[in-house]
Design a protein around this motif. Structure first.
Motif, PDB file in Angstrom:
ATOM      1  N   ALA A   1       1.847   6.382   2.779  1.00  0.00           N
ATOM      2  CA  ALA A   1       0.642   7.346   3.779  1.00  0.00           C
ATOM      3  C   ALA A   1      -0.252   6.578   4.326  1.00  0.00           C
ATOM      4  CB  ALA A   1       0.278   8.504   2.956  1.00  0.00           C
ATOM      5  N   GLU A   2      -0.534   5.517   3.633  1.00  0.00           N
ATOM      6  CA  GLU A   2      -1.796   4.903   4.079  1.00  0.00           C
ATOM      7  C   GLU A   2      -1.132   3.727   5.233  1.00  0.00           C
ATOM      8  OE1 GLU A   2      -3.988   2.594   1.171  1.00  0.00           O
ATOM      9  OE2 GLU A   2      -4.893   1.406   2.551  1.00  0.00           O
ATOM     10  N   GLN A   3       0.069   3.186   4.778  1.00  0.00           N
ATOM     11  CA  GLN A   3       0.560   2.257   5.789  1.00  0.00           C
ATOM     12  C   GLN A   3       1.107   3.293   7.228  1.00  0.00           C
ATOM     13  OE1 GLN A   3       4.157   0.226   4.568  1.00  0.00           O
ATOM     14  NE2 GLN A   3       3.727   0.076   2.687  1.00  0.00           N
TER      15      GLN A   3
ATOM     16  N   LEU B   1      -0.962   5.823   8.436  1.00  0.00           N
ATOM     17  CA  LEU B   1      -2.046   6.168   9.159  1.00  0.00           C
ATOM     18  C   LEU B   1      -2.450   4.644   9.827  1.00  0.00           C
ATOM     19  CD1 LEU B   1      -3.910   8.541   6.680  1.00  0.00           C
ATOM     20  CD2 LEU B   1      -2.714   9.089   8.972  1.00  0.00           C
ATOM     21  N   VAL B   2      -2.428   3.695   8.855  1.00  0.00           N
ATOM     22  CA  VAL B   2      -2.848   2.563   9.682  1.00  0.00           C
ATOM     23  C   VAL B   2      -2.182   2.006  11.028  1.00  0.00           C
ATOM     24  CG1 VAL B   2      -2.952   0.013   9.402  1.00  0.00           C
ATOM     25  CG2 VAL B   2      -3.581   1.295   7.405  1.00  0.00           C
TER      26      VAL B   2
ATOM     27  N   LYS C   1       0.682  -1.210   0.027  1.00  0.00           N
ATOM     28  CA  LYS C   1      -0.003  -0.054  -0.104  1.00  0.00           C
ATOM     29  C   LYS C   1       0.981   1.367  -0.203  1.00  0.00           C
ATOM     30  CE  LYS C   1      -3.974  -2.189   2.378  1.00  0.00           C
ATOM     31  NZ  LYS C   1      -3.301  -3.260   3.157  1.00  0.00           N
ATOM     32  N   PRO C   2       0.290   2.512  -0.318  1.00  0.00           N
ATOM     33  CA  PRO C   2       1.049   3.436  -0.297  1.00  0.00           C
ATOM     34  C   PRO C   2       1.562   3.684   1.063  1.00  0.00           C
ATOM     35  CG  PRO C   2      -1.012   4.042  -1.648  1.00  0.00           C
ATOM     36  CD  PRO C   2      -1.104   2.755  -1.019  1.00  0.00           C
TER      37      PRO C   2
END
Lengths: 290, 317
Positions: B64-66, B68-69, B61-62
């Protein structure tokens, strides 16, 4: 710190010479300089001084205690510890010197920019510095060195990054002090560019502070390089690094103390000399400390 | 004072977020991730297999998404699972935190005791042989790398035939074994702190003892020891506390090395192992924990000024 320099400020070359002379006239500073010169000489002339190749193994002389043949004894595969210490010092000093030079240039530049311009530039730089500074320096270096992989170049990068925050902070506050002086306003009025002001007024006036910080950072860099090599993420074997030697020595801790004593002693003497030079420089450059 | 404390704490959290972001991005920018390594060890690397593994770990995943998770997990107390062993990271950090805290608190306490004690004595004995010896000792101990001091301690102990009991025991399970396991590394760590503190304490004491209020107290007939401990030391303590804070950072650096040398299963050892296996989730969590400790210590140092100096307390409220 600036007062003494303004009194006899006219030529830059003579000032460096004056600092050097003052350092020599200080008994502790002079002793430390002599010790450091000796250590440097040992490292530089290692190929001439060392009687053995630091990498050559000798199965018939394993774990021998110090003797007339092997001054510092031999390790578990028969390599001469004295030769290895000399070559290890070479790497330590090389890493330390590179770290200090790069830190002085980058840290000094960022610190000057941060202190000279102030405002949001300063704000952003200070937040980054703060974040870097929040991690214990060895944790930061270990993290970076491990991510980059073991090599001398990567050790230099890892140690430098951990040293930069302190330089930036000190240089910034010194710059802010210098910025308030009339001669800076005068240059600005006659149209000197910020870059010119920083180079012609900033750098010479910051030099004393940078020298003190630099000599202390040199010592810290040597210690950090040893620590990283000890942890296995520093100077890669078979290069004889003092930290790697110490790490190999731990396997024979009660059995062959010379594997621990000599590399560590060399490390400590180098750091001690650098610290003393730093102290002496501070005394010489700052009359208030006398 | 309370407003001040809250403001500092909020700033601390912001810095911590910056650190987290920095570490997270740095790890992912570097080539050669854990999937590569795991598969290389298994001996079979095909692009499809790499892709599949990455997807399973969420590494495709991108960034940024990683992030945030991951950040969302931290807030809810979930630090994720070790990419290598699959164990929950929070449990590993929790287990490693205690030995490190015990070691560093003991070391800083010993360091403060030796350092302030030596500094006061050196100031009292100013210009005598005792002063000289103490100052020389502090210069030497400032230069000795903790790495070497730790190894010398082990060597010395081995030479007198003493071996520290293994494996590591927590204080709760076996206090005596734990004490033997922790006291030597704590001593090795404390000497550097003591050296730095004693220098500053000495100069701060000398500065303070020249002040008017000390002469006034002497004129009032305050005893010599009362003068030194009650009046001078208390006023000399402010710069010393600041230094104690910065020394704590050095001390934490030292624990990484000392934990390896003395086989203490603390954060440093955990970080070291995680680094060796490129176990991202553990590295991130360990580095962040170090950051958190530093921020808490800095906060405590800031607040302690107020306790020592009433003027600072006044100014802040």
């Amino acid at each position: 710190m600036t007062t003494i320099l303004q009194e006899n400020a006219p030529r830059r070359g003579s000032r460096t010479l004056a600092i050097f002379k003052a350092l020599l006239s200080d008994p502790i500073g002079c002793t430390a300089l002599v010790i450091l010169t000796l250590v440097l000489a040992l490292a530089i002339f290692a190929p001439i001084i060392a009687q053995f190749d630091p990498l050559v193994q000798n199965r018939r002389a394993i774990l021998q205690p110090p003797s007339l043949v092997h001054w510092f004894g031999t390790d578990d595969i028969g390599r001469d510890v004295f030769s290895r210490v000399l070559y290890g010092t070479q790497i330590s000093l090389l890493v330390g010197l590179m770290v200090v030079i790069i830190t002085m240039v980058i840290g000094g530049l960022i610190g000057m920019i941060s202190g000279y311009f102030g405002g949001w530039v300063d704000m952003i730089i200070q937040r980054i510095v703060e974040a870097l500074d929040t991690l214990p320096s060895l944790v930061l270096s270990l993290f970076i060195a491990a991510m980059l992989g073991p090599s001398v170049r990567n050790v230099i990068i890892a140690v430098t990054l951990a040293q930069i925050p302190r330089f930036v902070r000190v240089v910034r506050s010194e710059t802010m002090k210098i910025r308030g002086h009339d001669f800076i306003s005068a240059s600005r009025v006659i149209g000197a560019s910020p870059l010119r002001i920083m180079l012609t007024h900033g750098v010479p006036n910051l030099m004393p502070t940078m020298l003190v910080l630099g000599s202390l950072a040199f010592g810290i860099a040597i210690m950090t390089e040893a620590a990283l090599s000890f942890l296995g993420v520093g100077t890669p074997p078979p290069n004889p690094s003092l930290g790697t030697m110490l790490s190999q020595g731990t396997r024979f801790i009660g059995q062959a103390p010379w594997l621990i004593v000599f590399p560590g002693l060399m490390l400590t003497i180098s750091v001690l000399a650098l610290n003393l030079i730093g102290d002496a420089l501070r005394d010489v450059l700052d009359p208030r400390n006398r | 004072m309370i407003v001040f404390a809250i403001r500092r704490a909020v700033l601390g959290v912001l810095v911590l977020v910056a650190v987290a972001l920095m570490v997270f991005v740095a790890i992912r920018l570097i080539p050669g991730d854990i999937v590569n390594q795991q598969l290389a060890e298994a001996g079979a690397v095909t692009p499809e297999l790499l892709q599949e593994k990455r997807a399973a770990m969420g590494l495709d995943k991108p960034i940024a998404e990683q992030f945030l998770v991951w950040a969302g997990g931290i807030v809810s107390g979930d630090l994720g699972h070790s990419l290598w062993t699959g164990r929950p990271v929070s449990a590993q950090i929790g287990a490693a935190l205690l030995p490190t805290l015990q070691l560093s608190i003991m070391a800083i306490a010993l360091g403060a005791l030796f350092g302030i004690g030596a500094g006061v004595l050196a100031a009292l004995w100013r210009g005598t042989a005792g002063d000289m010896v103490l100052r020389m000792l502090s210069t030497v101990f400032l230069a000795i790398p903790q790495l070497w001091l730790g190894l010398l301690t082990l060597t010395g102990l081995a030479l007198i035939g003493y071996y520290i009991p293994l494996p590591y025991r927590s204080f709760a399970t076996d206090p005596w074994a734990n004490f033997q396991q922790v006291i030597f590394p704590a001593l090795a760590l404390s000497l550097g702190v003591a050296a730095a503190l004693s220098r500053l304490t000495r100069s701060a004491m000398l500065e303070v003892t020249g002040a008017d209020f000390i002469r006034a107290a002497r004129a009032r007939g305050v005893s010599s020891s009362g003068l030194y401990l009650g009046h001078a030391l208390k006023n000399a303590l402010i710069p010393v506390i600041t230094l104690l804070g910065t020394q704590f950072g050095n001390l934490l650096s030292g624990t990484v090395i000392i934990e390896r040398i003395f086989n203490v299963p603390g954060l440093g050892n955990l970080l070291f192992e995680a680094v060796a296996y490129r176990d991202y989730t553990v590295i991130q969590a360990a580095v962040l924990t170090y950051g958190l400790i530093t921020i808490i210590v800095n906060l405590m140092v800031d607040l302690s000024y107020g306790l020592v100096d009433p003027r600072i307390r006044e100014a802040r409220s």
